[in-house]
Motif scaffolding. Structure first.
Motif, PDB file in Angstrom:
ATOM      1  N   PRO A  83     -17.726  -5.043   7.566  1.00 50.31           N
ATOM      2  CA  PRO A  83     -18.406  -5.298   6.719  1.00 50.31           C
ATOM      3  C   PRO A  83     -19.682  -5.309   7.539  1.00 50.31           C
ATOM      4  O   PRO A  83     -19.750  -6.657   7.890  1.00 50.31           O
ATOM      5  N   SER A  84     -20.905  -4.805   6.473  1.00 48.52           N
ATOM      6  CA  SER A  84     -22.781  -5.750   7.393  1.00 48.52           C
ATOM      7  C   SER A  84     -23.136  -5.274   5.578  1.00 48.52           C
ATOM      8  O   SER A  84     -23.099  -4.331   5.441  1.00 48.52           O
ATOM      9  N   ALA A  85     -23.933  -6.186   5.906  1.00 50.86           N
ATOM     10  CA  ALA A  85     -24.805  -5.951   4.686  1.00 50.86           C
ATOM     11  C   ALA A  85     -26.009  -4.793   4.833  1.00 50.86           C
ATOM     12  O   ALA A  85     -26.610  -4.283   6.238  1.00 50.86           O
ATOM     13  N   ASP A 167     -23.428 -10.927   9.952  1.00 50.32           N
ATOM     14  CA  ASP A 167     -22.165  -9.571  10.195  1.00 50.32           C
ATOM     15  C   ASP A 167     -21.886 -10.668  11.633  1.00 50.32           C
ATOM     16  O   ASP A 167     -20.591 -10.212  11.597  1.00 50.32           O
ATOM     17  N   HIS A 170     -18.725 -12.080  11.027  1.00 52.08           N
ATOM     18  CA  HIS A 170     -17.857 -11.209  10.088  1.00 52.08           C
ATOM     19  C   HIS A 170     -17.231 -10.349  11.640  1.00 52.08           C
ATOM     20  O   HIS A 170     -16.262 -10.457  11.482  1.00 52.08           O
ATOM     21  N   ARG A 281     -10.318  -2.253   4.209  1.00 52.04           N
ATOM     22  CA  ARG A 281     -11.089  -3.514   3.565  1.00 52.04           C
ATOM     23  C   ARG A 281     -11.782  -2.493   3.662  1.00 52.04           C
ATOM     24  O   ARG A 281     -12.864  -2.505   4.575  1.00 52.04           O
ATOM     25  N   ARG A 282     -12.375  -3.044   2.213  1.00 49.80           N
ATOM     26  CA  ARG A 282     -14.220  -2.217   1.686  1.00 49.80           C
ATOM     27  C   ARG A 282     -14.600  -3.531   1.157  1.00 49.80           C
ATOM     28  O   ARG A 282     -14.244  -4.282   0.020  1.00 49.80           O
ATOM     29  N   SER A 283     -15.993  -3.102   1.027  1.00 51.17           N
ATOM     30  CA  SER A 283     -16.640  -4.261  -0.007  1.00 51.17           C
ATOM     31  C   SER A 283     -15.853  -3.579  -1.807  1.00 51.17           C
ATOM     32  O   SER A 283     -16.522  -2.553  -1.991  1.00 51.17           O
ATOM     33  N   ARG A 285     -16.593  -2.634  -5.295  1.00 49.72           N
ATOM     34  CA  ARG A 285     -17.672  -2.602  -5.566  1.00 49.72           C
ATOM     35  C   ARG A 285     -18.458  -2.222  -7.429  1.00 49.72           C
ATOM     36  O   ARG A 285     -18.758  -2.252  -7.826  1.00 49.72           O
ATOM     37  N   GLN A 355     -26.802  -8.345  -9.893  1.00 56.00           N
ATOM     38  CA  GLN A 355     -25.938  -7.821  -9.461  1.00 56.00           C
ATOM     39  C   GLN A 355     -24.828  -8.126 -10.071  1.00 56.00           C
ATOM     40  O   GLN A 355     -24.305  -9.382 -10.739  1.00 56.00           O
ATOM     41  N   SER A 400     -16.714  -8.884  -1.646  1.00 58.40           N
ATOM     42  CA  SER A 400     -17.960  -8.337  -1.256  1.00 58.40           C
ATOM     43  C   SER A 400     -19.293  -9.766  -0.913  1.00 58.40           C
ATOM     44  O   SER A 400     -18.709 -10.735  -1.336  1.00 58.40           O
ATOM     45  N   GLY A 401     -19.135  -9.771   0.194  1.00 61.93           N
ATOM     46  CA  GLY A 401     -19.998 -10.489   0.691  1.00 61.93           C
ATOM     47  C   GLY A 401     -21.417 -10.370  -0.376  1.00 61.93           C
ATOM     48  O   GLY A 401     -21.635  -8.846  -0.560  1.00 61.93           O
ATOM     49  N   ILE A 402     -22.387 -11.248  -0.059  1.00 58.93           N
ATOM     50  CA  ILE A 402     -23.376 -11.391  -1.121  1.00 58.93           C
ATOM     51  C   ILE A 402     -23.998 -12.108  -0.269  1.00 58.93           C
ATOM     52  O   ILE A 402     -23.865 -13.289  -0.572  1.00 58.93           O
ATOM     53  N   GLY A 403     -25.034 -10.893   0.275  1.00 59.28           N
ATOM     54  CA  GLY A 403     -26.256 -11.873   0.738  1.00 59.28           C
ATOM     55  C   GLY A 403     -27.734 -12.751   0.173  1.00 59.28           C
ATOM     56  O   GLY A 403     -28.123 -12.905   0.479  1.00 59.28           O
ATOM     57  N   ALA A 404     -27.893 -12.042  -1.260  1.00 57.65           N
ATOM     58  CA  ALA A 404     -28.918 -11.496  -1.753  1.00 57.65           C
ATOM     59  C   ALA A 404     -28.608 -12.776  -2.762  1.00 57.65           C
ATOM     60  O   ALA A 404     -27.718 -11.867  -3.706  1.00 57.65           O
ATOM     61  N   TYR A 422     -24.164 -18.459   2.640  1.00 58.34           N
ATOM     62  CA  TYR A 422     -23.711 -17.470   1.672  1.00 58.34           C
ATOM     63  C   TYR A 422     -22.873 -17.092   0.626  1.00 58.34           C
ATOM     64  O   TYR A 422     -22.942 -18.155  -0.133  1.00 58.34           O
TER      65      TYR A 422
HETATM   66  C1  LIG Z   1     -23.330 -10.768   5.656  1.00 52.54           C
HETATM   67  C2  LIG Z   1     -23.450  -9.200   3.950  1.00 52.54           C
HETATM   68  C3  LIG Z   1     -24.223  -9.522   3.347  1.00 52.54           C
HETATM   69  C4  LIG Z   1     -23.674  -8.188   1.873  1.00 52.54           C
HETATM   70  N1  LIG Z   1     -24.138  -8.172   0.897  1.00 52.54           N
HETATM   71  C5  LIG Z   1     -24.213  -7.243  -0.086  1.00 52.54           C
HETATM   72  C6  LIG Z   1     -24.832  -7.643  -1.624  1.00 52.54           C
HETATM   73  O1  LIG Z   1     -25.783  -8.674  -1.567  1.00 52.54           O
HETATM   74  N2  LIG Z   1     -24.868  -7.110  -2.483  1.00 52.54           N
HETATM   75  C7  LIG Z   1     -23.461  -6.071  -2.053  1.00 52.54           C
HETATM   76  O2  LIG Z   1     -23.339  -5.079  -2.854  1.00 52.54           O
HETATM   77  N3  LIG Z   1     -22.989  -5.804  -1.048  1.00 52.54           N
HETATM   78  C8  LIG Z   1     -23.387  -6.601   0.069  1.00 52.54           C
HETATM   79  N4  LIG Z   1     -23.048  -6.542   1.009  1.00 52.54           N
HETATM   80  C9  LIG Z   1     -21.378  -5.575   1.199  1.00 52.54           C
HETATM   81  C10 LIG Z   1     -22.279  -4.370   1.830  1.00 52.54           C
HETATM   82  O3  LIG Z   1     -23.058  -3.308   1.766  1.00 52.54           O
HETATM   83  C11 LIG Z   1     -20.880  -3.661   2.975  1.00 52.54           C
HETATM   84  O4  LIG Z   1     -20.262  -4.932   2.853  1.00 52.54           O
HETATM   85  C12 LIG Z   1     -21.096  -2.087   4.168  1.00 52.54           C
HETATM   86  O5  LIG Z   1     -22.224  -1.069   2.274  1.00 52.54           O
HETATM   87  C13 LIG Z   1     -20.268  -1.329   4.257  1.00 52.54           C
HETATM   88  O6  LIG Z   1     -18.996  -1.492   3.435  1.00 52.54           O
HETATM   89  P1  LIG Z   1     -17.801  -1.699   3.689  1.00 52.54           P
HETATM   90  O7  LIG Z   1     -17.770  -3.665   3.581  1.00 52.54           O
HETATM   91  O8  LIG Z   1     -17.325  -1.293   2.780  1.00 52.54           O
HETATM   92  O9  LIG Z   1     -16.869  -0.960   4.759  1.00 52.54           O
HETATM   93  C14 LIG Z   1     -22.678  -7.571   1.895  1.00 52.54           C
HETATM   94  C15 LIG Z   1     -22.205  -7.461   3.326  1.00 52.54           C
HETATM   95  C16 LIG Z   1     -22.205  -8.672   4.269  1.00 52.54           C
HETATM   96  C17 LIG Z   1     -21.128  -8.306   5.550  1.00 52.54           C
END
Ligand SMILES: Cc1cc2nc3c(=O)[nH]c(=O)nc-3n(C[C@H](O)[C@H](O)[C@H](O)COP(=O)(O)O)c2cc1C
Length: 428
Positions: A83-85, A167, A170, A281-283, A285, A355, A400-404, A422
């Motif tokens: 995954p990536s922010a 990232d 990850h 693996r997905r984040s 939603r 969020q 899901s990761g939450i960076g904010a 984190y």
């Molecule tokens: C360091 C990091 C911070 C993230 N922060 C948020 C966030 O604050 N809110 C959110 O909805 N998703 C967040 N995500 C999820 C990313 O949006 C998601 O990884 C990206 O869209 C790629 O999708 P995938 O994880 O399904 O492959 C974060 C992911 C990472 C790795």
């Protein structure tokens, strides 16, 4: 060293989110100006497709592969195993390969878009060992993770260095999972001569190494540093410098982390199912706001407590705000110890910058640390985050990761003076 003087503290302080800072700068960007998130070396460098039937090549392939294509408002985004922010993918992988049958000894760039290796440097009696582990020679793989920071600073400005490090963690976690699937042990390195390596890999000020993984046999034998630097190739189609990010990277190269003896983590995944997990693996939603079982939560905690295979050590403390776990009192936990009972769903939703994921999760987790080395500690947080994603998917849960998040208010809520590195959420 006094706590306030630890490099990274200042950068972290400078890039905190608060209700006011987010209201004043909500991070809107024009998507049309997004820099490219694929690095490609010129055509004259030889390329080798990554063959999934061959163990070493499959390991490299699984570390970075594109696994899903998503179309959003006429734009298509390719998502990856890591995954990536903001799906901005600032990280790149380079692999030094030595003594692997069928592959030329050299340094390769992993070209994710083409699932191939680009040979950018051929080895003679030299290599990257001396920058990382002086007096050793490695037969096998040395994987380097770097960040092309403008991909992230384009959107997240000064705070983007945190996301680059997360990232990168990850991505190392994705390498760890790939190694697990190929039955290989890996050792992670964070404290080494990154400055010289950046220079010799030709990164200028635009890309920087954050960590390394060694998968192979070590032999005590000195190796020469690279006999000539590798030419600079830009990882984006255009570039804007960010002095806070560049200074933040440099100042967090030291001091080195605490030392620990190398420990191997234990994971108990059924390989076929785990391979599917890596691909799927997905984040998350959205969550269904249903409870998860106590057994699943215990299994997750066990994975989070596994050691990180490195001689560097940073303590990452995990606060779990439990909202919906069967037979478990809702409240704030440190590990599995309840420190404050209560229904904190609204609060964690608010702390995660409103969020819904932070409110509707089964558990909202915060990773905090009294780090010695900031760069390493955040990468550890990202790596543990990757483990959390994978174990959650293995148990058919979302993550899901939450960076904010609001930094100071989260610290106050958790009653800790350690920096919050984190946040992550899990749920049904
Ligand atoms: C360091 C990091 C911070 C993230 N922060 C948020 C966030 O604050 N809110 C959110 O909805 N998703 C967040 N995500 C999820 C990313 O949006 C998601 O990884 C990206 O869209 C790629 O999708 P995938 O994880 O399904 O492959 C974060 C992911 C990472 C790795």
């Amino acid at each position: 060293m006094l706590k306030a003087e630890i490099p990274g503290k200042r950068y972290h302080q400078q890039t905190k989110h608060s209700y006011l800072s987010v209201s004043l700068d909500p991070n809107y960007v024009d998507a049309l100006t997004q820099p490219s998130c694929y690095k490609s070396y010129p055509q004259f460098y030889p390329r080798f497709p990554l063959n999934s039937d061959r163990k070493v090549e499959n390991l490299i392939r699984l570390s970075s592969q594109i696994t899903f294509e998503k179309t959003y408002k006429n734009n298509s985004v390719q998502l990856r195993v890591n995954p990536s922010a903001g799906a901005l993918y600032p990280t790149e992988l380079y692999v030094q390969i030595r003594g692997v049958q069928g592959l030329i000894d050299g340094i390769y760039h992993v070209e994710v878009a083409r699932n191939s290796l680009t040979l950018i440097y051929q080895l003679i009696d030299d290599g990257v060992e001396d920058y990382i582990l002086p007096n050793y020679w490695v037969k096998g793989l040395i994987i380097l993770v770097s960040c092309v920071y403008f991909r992230s600073s384009w959107k997240y400005k000064d705070r983007s260095l945190r996301y680059c490090f997360l990232d990168a963690g990850h991505h190392l976690g994705a390498v760890e999972a790939a190694a697990y699937l190929e039955n290989q042990y890996l050792q992670l390195y964070f404290d080494f001569d990154k400055r010289s390596l950046n220079q010799d890999l030709g990164f200028e000020n635009k890309e920087f190494i954050t960590g390394a993984a060694i998968i192979g046999e070590l032999k005590e034998k000195p190796t020469r540093r690279l006999r000539s630097p590798i030419p600079f190739v830009c990882g984006t189609d255009y570039f804007e410098a960010n002095s806070i990010v560049e200074a933040g990277y440099k100042e967090t190269l030291s001091p080195y982390s605490f030392h620990q003896t190398w420990k191997k983590p234990e994971f108990y995944y059924e390989p076929k199912k785990f391979l599917e997990v890596v691909f799927k693996r997905r984040s998350a939603r959205k969550f269904q706001q249903q409870s998860i079982t106590y057994e699943d939560w215990m299994r997750i905690l066990n994975v989070l407590e596994q050691p990180i295979p490195s001689v560097s050590f940073e303590a990452i403390e995990i606060y779990a705000v439990v909202h919906r776990v069967l037979n478990l009192t809702p409240g704030i936990y440190r590990g599995n110890q309840l420190i404050k009972a209560g229904d904190f769903r609204e609060k964690t939703g608010y702390l995660c910058i409103n969020q819904a994921l932070g409110r509707e999760s089964a558990v909202t987790l915060f990773f905090v640390s009294d780090y010695q080395n900031y760069q390493t500690a955040i990468q550890w947080a990202g790596l543990i985050g990757q483990r959390l994603y994978l174990v959650s998917h293995y148990l058919n849960l979302g993550c899901s990761g939450i960076g904010a998040y609001y930094d100071d208010e989260t610290q106050a809520f958790l009653e800790t003076d350690k920096d919050v590195l984190y946040a992550l959420v899990i749920g049904q």
